[in-house]
Design an enzyme around this catalytic site. Structure first.
Site, PDB file in Angstrom:
ATOM      1  N   ASN A  36      -9.693   6.781  -1.259  1.00 19.26           N
ATOM      2  CA  ASN A  36      -8.578   7.330  -0.475  1.00 19.26           C
ATOM      3  C   ASN A  36      -8.968   8.495   0.431  1.00 19.26           C
ATOM      4  O   ASN A  36      -8.340   8.717   1.468  1.00 19.26           O
ATOM      5  CB  ASN A  36      -7.472   7.775  -1.455  1.00 19.26           C
ATOM      6  CG  ASN A  36      -6.508   8.749  -0.826  1.00 19.26           C
ATOM      7  OD1 ASN A  36      -5.608   8.378  -0.084  1.00 19.26           O
ATOM      8  ND2 ASN A  36      -6.701  10.037  -1.102  1.00 19.26           N
ATOM      9  N   SER A  61      -5.678   1.802   7.458  1.00 24.67           N
ATOM     10  CA  SER A  61      -4.549   2.381   8.189  1.00 24.67           C
ATOM     11  C   SER A  61      -4.111   1.345   9.224  1.00 24.67           C
ATOM     12  O   SER A  61      -4.917   0.498   9.641  1.00 24.67           O
ATOM     13  CB  SER A  61      -4.999   3.660   8.916  1.00 24.67           C
ATOM     14  OG  SER A  61      -4.026   4.069   9.842  1.00 24.67           O
ATOM     15  N   TYR A  89     -10.882   8.395  14.451  1.00 21.39           N
ATOM     16  CA  TYR A  89     -10.163   7.984  13.240  1.00 21.39           C
ATOM     17  C   TYR A  89      -9.938   6.470  13.243  1.00 21.39           C
ATOM     18  O   TYR A  89     -10.205   5.776  12.247  1.00 21.39           O
ATOM     19  CB  TYR A  89      -8.834   8.739  13.193  1.00 21.39           C
ATOM     20  CG  TYR A  89      -7.970   8.441  11.998  1.00 21.39           C
ATOM     21  CD1 TYR A  89      -8.225   9.023  10.764  1.00 21.39           C
ATOM     22  CD2 TYR A  89      -6.880   7.571  12.098  1.00 21.39           C
ATOM     23  CE1 TYR A  89      -7.422   8.764   9.666  1.00 21.39           C
ATOM     24  CE2 TYR A  89      -6.071   7.303  11.001  1.00 21.39           C
ATOM     25  CZ  TYR A  89      -6.348   7.904   9.794  1.00 21.39           C
ATOM     26  OH  TYR A  89      -5.549   7.642   8.709  1.00 21.39           O
ATOM     27  N   ILE A 118       2.994   7.953   7.265  1.00 21.13           N
ATOM     28  CA  ILE A 118       3.396   8.562   5.999  1.00 21.13           C
ATOM     29  C   ILE A 118       3.341  10.072   6.225  1.00 21.13           C
ATOM     30  O   ILE A 118       2.282  10.596   6.608  1.00 21.13           O
ATOM     31  CB  ILE A 118       2.422   8.182   4.849  1.00 21.13           C
ATOM     32  CG1 ILE A 118       2.104   6.674   4.842  1.00 21.13           C
ATOM     33  CG2 ILE A 118       2.957   8.664   3.501  1.00 21.13           C
ATOM     34  CD1 ILE A 118       3.265   5.752   4.595  1.00 21.13           C
ATOM     35  N   LYS A 162     -11.215   3.549  10.516  1.00 19.35           N
ATOM     36  CA  LYS A 162     -10.305   2.735   9.711  1.00 19.35           C
ATOM     37  C   LYS A 162     -10.533   1.240   9.985  1.00 19.35           C
ATOM     38  O   LYS A 162     -10.423   0.419   9.077  1.00 19.35           O
ATOM     39  CB  LYS A 162      -8.847   3.138   9.969  1.00 19.35           C
ATOM     40  CG  LYS A 162      -8.527   4.548   9.462  1.00 19.35           C
ATOM     41  CD  LYS A 162      -8.787   4.694   7.961  1.00 19.35           C
ATOM     42  CE  LYS A 162      -8.422   6.049   7.420  1.00 19.35           C
ATOM     43  NZ  LYS A 162      -8.666   6.182   5.977  1.00 19.35           N
TER      44      LYS A 162
END
Ligand SMILES: NC(=O)c1ccc[n+]([C@@H]2O[C@H](COP(=O)([O-])OP(=O)(O)OC[C@H]3O[C@@H](n4cnc5c(N)ncnc54)[C@H](O)[C@@H]3O)[C@@H](O)[C@H]2O)c1
Length: 249
Positions: free
Chosen positions: A88, A140, A153, A186, A157
């Site tokens: 995670n 993601s 990022y 989230i 992912k």
């Protein structure tokens, strides 16, 4: 109690989604080791979760092979086996592509992608001996569709999703399943620290068919399902948890 008798490692378990995953695993009967690079965060999370079941913590930087080896040895010492790895830990920094500094590019790749590789390789070597295991990676929706300001990022992912598929194929002969969870928006400390204003939060939410942001527990539920024997014929796939955001144009 879908994870009764199982032992799990959750990386980045000091706060946010990782802490929620650890809590859910404990509630489902697993014994859990959480790791995080931030000692204070980790200590606080362990204290908070201790009433839910057997939980230990090890300060670990997932980008360092020797630290991950120590984490794995610790977990084996406590539980004798590792049934579940939840990869995670991750970071996100909002920066336009033209302004991404080399060090931010590298840090994002190291933590989000190389960290998943290192933890998975070291744990999978143990799982291979056991002839069973479940690895759940944090992808993601940003690994499926692009988003401005997050090129580094997004790249990590997307990498995590395909790394997971490749691992699923190579580890299937040892009865090790590998899947990714792909959350959409989230609301956690990460999103706010990454520079997201309240206005951006409102703008994001308006693009989500369910018309709200997701909660950490809703991502944790997906991790628990994929880690459990209920998902025994599911490997090499990704489960999108995004309120319907990416199913529309
Ligand atoms: N929040 C969202 O909307 C969202 C959406 C999709 C995916 N994700 C992913 O979910 C994961 C968790 O995100 P979050 O929102 O809970 O973030 P967060 O910042 O609240 O939690 C991440 C944790 O990882 C830890 N960490 C960072 N670098 C580490 C390292 N090198 N070694 C060990 N631990 C390290 C941090 O200390 C932190 O406690 C990340 O991989 C993120 O990319 C988040």
């Amino acid at each position: 109690m879908r994870l009764q008798g199982k032992s799990a490692i959750v990386t980045g378990g000091g706060r946010g989604i990782g802490k929620a995953i650890a809590k859910k695993f404990l509630q489902e009967g697993a014994q859990v080791v959480i790791c995080d690079v931030e000692p204070k965060r980790l200590e606080q999370a362990q204290e908070e979760l201790t009433s839910f079941g057997e939980i230990h913590s090890v300060v670990t930087d997932v980008t360092k092979r020797d630290k991950v080896m120590t984490l794995v040895e610790f977990t084996k010492g406590k539980f004798g086996k590792i049934d579940i790895l939840a990869n995670n830990a991750g970071i996100a920094r909002f920066e336009p592509f033209l302004e991404i500094a080399d060090e931010n590019w590298q840090a994002t790749l190291n933590i989000n992608l190389s960290g998943v590789f290192l933890c998975s390789q070291i744990v999978a070597r143990e799982m291979k001996e056991q002839k069973s295991g479940a690895i759940v990676n944090m992808g993601s929706t940003n690994g499926i569709l692009g988003e401005p300001g997050l090129a580094h990022y997004n790249a990590t992912k997307a990498g995590v999703i395909l790394l997971g598929k490749s691992m699923a194929i190579e580890l299937a002969p040892y009865n090790i399943r590998v899947n990714s969870v792909c959350p959409g928006f989230i609301l956690t400390e990460l999103a706010l620290e990454g520079g997201m204003s309240e206005e951006t939060v409102r703008e994001y939410t308006s693009k989500i068919p369910l018309n709200r942001y997701g909660k950490v527990d809703e991502v944790a539920n997906a991790f628990a399902f994929l880690a459990s024997d209920e998902a025994s014929f599911i490997t090499g796939t990704e489960l999108v948890v995004d309120g319907g955001q990416i199913c529309q144009e």
